[in-house]
Design a protein around this motif. Structure first.
Motif, mmCIF file in Angstrom:
data_model
loop_
_atom_site.group_PDB
_atom_site.id
_atom_site.type_symbol
_atom_site.label_atom_id
_atom_site.label_comp_id
_atom_site.label_asym_id
_atom_site.label_seq_id
_atom_site.Cartn_x
_atom_site.Cartn_y
_atom_site.Cartn_z
ATOM 1 N N GLU A 161 44.146 46.880 89.704
ATOM 2 C CA GLU A 161 43.985 45.541 89.133
ATOM 3 C C GLU A 161 42.985 44.724 89.946
ATOM 4 N N LYS A 162 42.053 44.112 89.267
ATOM 5 C CA LYS A 162 41.070 43.246 89.905
ATOM 6 C C LYS A 162 40.764 42.086 88.978
ATOM 7 N N ASP A 163 41.023 40.881 89.466
ATOM 8 C CA ASP A 163 40.761 39.660 88.684
ATOM 9 C C ASP A 163 41.433 39.700 87.317
ATOM 10 N N GLY A 164 42.660 40.231 87.288
ATOM 11 C CA GLY A 164 43.428 40.243 86.052
ATOM 12 C C GLY A 164 43.096 41.385 85.114
ATOM 13 N N HIS A 165 42.220 42.298 85.544
ATOM 14 C CA HIS A 165 41.845 43.432 84.703
ATOM 15 C C HIS A 165 42.104 44.732 85.459
ATOM 16 N N TRP A 166 42.443 45.778 84.709
ATOM 17 C CA TRP A 166 42.644 47.092 85.298
ATOM 18 C C TRP A 166 41.345 47.871 85.200
ATOM 19 N N ILE A 167 40.796 48.260 86.366
ATOM 20 C CA ILE A 167 39.520 48.958 86.413
ATOM 21 C C ILE A 167 39.683 50.295 87.143
ATOM 22 N N VAL A 206 41.404 66.943 85.079
ATOM 23 C CA VAL A 206 41.670 65.513 84.935
ATOM 24 C C VAL A 206 41.487 65.126 83.481
ATOM 25 N N LEU A 207 42.489 64.456 82.919
ATOM 26 C CA LEU A 207 42.415 63.972 81.544
ATOM 27 C C LEU A 207 42.110 62.474 81.590
ATOM 28 N N PRO A 208 40.859 62.087 81.394
ATOM 29 C CA PRO A 208 40.449 60.687 81.589
ATOM 30 C C PRO A 208 41.115 59.703 80.647
ATOM 31 N N GLU A 209 41.636 60.204 79.525
ATOM 32 C CA GLU A 209 42.307 59.282 78.599
ATOM 33 C C GLU A 209 43.648 58.794 79.145
ATOM 34 N N LEU A 210 44.174 59.471 80.168
ATOM 35 C CA LEU A 210 45.438 59.070 80.789
ATOM 36 C C LEU A 210 45.149 58.113 81.947
ATOM 37 N N GLN A 211 45.301 56.839 81.688
ATOM 38 C CA GLN A 211 44.993 55.817 82.689
ATOM 39 C C GLN A 211 46.278 55.386 83.397
ATOM 40 N N VAL A 212 46.358 55.730 84.674
ATOM 41 C CA VAL A 212 47.530 55.429 85.487
ATOM 42 C C VAL A 212 47.239 54.205 86.351
ATOM 43 N N LYS A 213 48.110 53.209 86.269
ATOM 44 C CA LYS A 213 47.905 51.975 87.024
ATOM 45 C C LYS A 213 48.495 52.112 88.426
ATOM 46 N N LEU A 214 47.679 51.832 89.417
ATOM 47 C CA LEU A 214 48.085 51.886 90.818
ATOM 48 C C LEU A 214 48.370 50.472 91.298
ATOM 49 N N ILE A 215 49.632 50.211 91.672
ATOM 50 C CA ILE A 215 50.029 48.849 92.010
ATOM 51 C C ILE A 215 49.593 48.463 93.419
ATOM 52 N N LYS A 216 49.767 49.384 94.367
ATOM 53 C CA LYS A 216 49.496 49.077 95.773
ATOM 54 C C LYS A 216 48.266 49.833 96.246
ATOM 55 N N VAL A 217 47.443 49.190 97.065
ATOM 56 C CA VAL A 217 46.248 49.836 97.592
ATOM 57 C C VAL A 217 46.655 50.942 98.553
#
Length: 284
Positions: free
Chosen positions: A130-136, A187-198
């Motif tokens: 998450e960066k500036d309210g967006h997941w990148i 790696v399946l790029p369509e599977l977007q996993v959100k990482l909460i902690k750095v």
């Protein structure tokens, strides 16, 4: 296919529920989750209890806090969780982190990929932060490598590579070993996993020490370690960084610190690195 999911957790009271909720919401329901509470001093145990008391697919194991070393700590906890299970009951062995959010189709998509491609040994998605309210996309330069927080191994592949190694660099060693045995990492790029902690936020080791130890425990010979160190120094635009990394690497060599890979596996690591070097740098 049935999934065994092992999640090492240390002081993850603020993150773990997101991970476990995302597992409960999976479209594929045939899985078992083992959360290994590695000596947490916060409310992690209470968070885990909310799931184990209401969902029979969730279990927990409590450990005394293991030594906080990059790489080895998390694998030590993972192995403790794995030892309490019978792998005969499962097809896919997963090591997930306690601070990720999986899309609802994550396990189902993995199952489809494994079932359709017998050569697939390790499969995963891409990490987003998450960066500036967006997941990148978190920016790892290698989009063909399944990152440590979301590893899913075909059981036969996992067994053949000898499981995970309690050492810095474990999540690259596995990739090299399975490739050497003829398995594919996908790696399946369509599977977007959100990482909460750095990642790495809890590590106190200096960057130069980290890289020097990483190159040593990865099993790199002196020539390849020096090449890798020069690449990191160029990235940081600091000649002194090169010498600091080398000092750390040579310190490990002089102490003859124990490697968690065999001589044959070490040769496979160096052969793969040399192959990459010729392809990228020498254009051979």
């Amino acid at each position: 296919m049935r999934f065994l999911i092992i999640i090492p957790a240390h002081n993850e009271e603020n993150n773990l529920s997101f991970t476990l909720d995302s597992l409960q919401q999976q479209s594929s329901k045939d899985f078992k989750v083992v959360v290994v509470n590695d000596g947490s001093t916060d409310r992690t145990a209470e968070v885990i209890r909310k799931y184990t008391e209401t969902d029979p697919r969730f279990e927990t194991i409590n450990l005394q806090k293991s030594e906080h070393q990059p790489g080895s700590k998390v694998v030590h906890a993972f192995k403790n969780g794995l030892q309490k299970q019978s792998m005969d009951d499962f097809d896919i062995i997963c090591k997930f982190d306690a601070d990720i959010i999986l899309p609802e189709n994550y396990l189902g998509t993995l199952e489809t990929a494994f079932a359709a491609n017998p050569a697939y040994g390790l499969v995963g998605g891409l990490l987003y932060m998450e960066k500036d309210g967006h997941w990148i996309y978190e920016g790892n330069s290698n989009k063909n490598h399944v990152r440590g927080p979301m590893k899913a191994y075909r059981k036969e592949c996992f067994i053949q590579i000898g499981g995970l190694r309690e050492t810095l660099g474990w999540d690259n060693i596995d990739s090299i070993l399975l490739d050497n045995l003829g398995w594919k990492e996908v790696v399946l790029p369509e599977l977007q996993v959100k990482l909460i902690k750095v990642k790495g936020a809890d590590y106190t080791i200096r960057p130069a020490d980290y890289y020097g130890r990483y190159f040593y425990f990865l099993g790199l010979n002196r020539f390849l370690a020096y090449i890798a160190s020069s690449k990191e120094a160029m990235k940081s635009k600091s000649p002194s960084f090169f010498f600091d990394i080398i000092s750390s690497y040579e310190n490990c060599r002089s102490k003859k610190m124990e490697l968690k890979i065999t001589k044959e596996e070490q040769k496979a690591v160096n052969d793969q690195r040399w192959k990459m070097l010729k392809k990228k740098w020498l254009k051979m």
